[in-house]
Design a protein around this motif. Structure first.
Motif, short mmCIF file in Angstrom:
data_model
loop_
_atom_site.label_atom_id
_atom_site.label_comp_id
_atom_site.label_asym_id
_atom_site.label_seq_id
_atom_site.Cartn_x
_atom_site.Cartn_y
_atom_site.Cartn_z
N ILE A 41 0.85 -1.19 0.00
CA ILE A 41 0.00 0.00 0.00
C ILE A 41 0.88 1.24 0.00
N ALA A 42 0.60 2.17 -0.92
CA ALA A 42 1.32 3.44 -0.95
C ALA A 42 1.13 4.14 0.39
N ARG A 43 2.23 4.57 1.00
CA ARG A 43 2.16 5.22 2.32
C ARG A 43 1.62 6.64 2.20
N GLY A 52 2.03 13.12 3.67
CA GLY A 52 3.13 13.39 2.75
C GLY A 52 2.69 13.09 1.33
N ALA A 53 2.22 14.10 0.62
CA ALA A 53 1.71 13.89 -0.74
C ALA A 53 2.78 13.33 -1.65
N LYS A 54 4.02 13.77 -1.51
CA LYS A 54 5.10 13.28 -2.37
C LYS A 54 5.36 11.80 -2.11
N THR A 55 5.41 11.41 -0.83
CA THR A 55 5.60 10.00 -0.48
C THR A 55 4.47 9.16 -1.05
N PHE A 56 3.25 9.64 -0.93
CA PHE A 56 2.09 8.92 -1.44
C PHE A 56 2.18 8.74 -2.96
N ARG A 57 2.48 9.82 -3.68
CA ARG A 57 2.61 9.74 -5.15
C ARG A 57 3.73 8.78 -5.53
#
Length: 127
Positions: A41-43, A52-57
């Protein structure tokens, strides 16, 4: 995140089992209905519980890239070196893969796996 994404990802959220491990971009859970599978799963957090939008993307990108790489490897004879991908959610947030043993690069038997007779040795930093 839109309601559409939440709706199409419902079946993936339903199989989230016991937490297994996490990396910088994704968390890994044992599939609740089949322990021979894992759910990546994307964190959503950027560390410390913050959004953290960048981490998620990046996590979504990792899931999509891993799935596409698996598809390409299947037809080029390299699939035996990768964890098999079973299904990618429409949003890319969830990836279901077969559960595999981690490689211990200090173990000579595992290092032998990295040697590909068709192409030479695989660089360790690619694993």
């Amino acid at each position: 995140m839109s309601n559409y994404r939440l709706a199409v990802d419902q079946p993936f959220m339903a199989v989230k089992g016991k937490f297994l491990d996490q990396g910088a971009q994704r968390s890994v859970y044992i599939h609740s209905k089949d322990p021979g599978l894992v759910l990546k799963i994307a964190r959503k957090d950027g560390g410390g519980g913050e959004w953290g939008a960048k981490t998620f993307r990046n996590g979504v990108f990792c899931n999509m890239t891993e799935y596409k790489l698996w598809e390409a490897a299947e037809f080029r004879g390299f699939a035996k070196y990768l964890a098999p991908c079973c299904e990618l959610s429409p949003s890319g947030i969830y990836l279901i893969q077969k559960r595999v043993e981690s490689l211990d690069l200090t173990d000579p038997r595992h290092r032998a796996i990295l040697r590909c007779p068709e192409r030479g040795s695989l660089p360790v930093n690619l694993i």
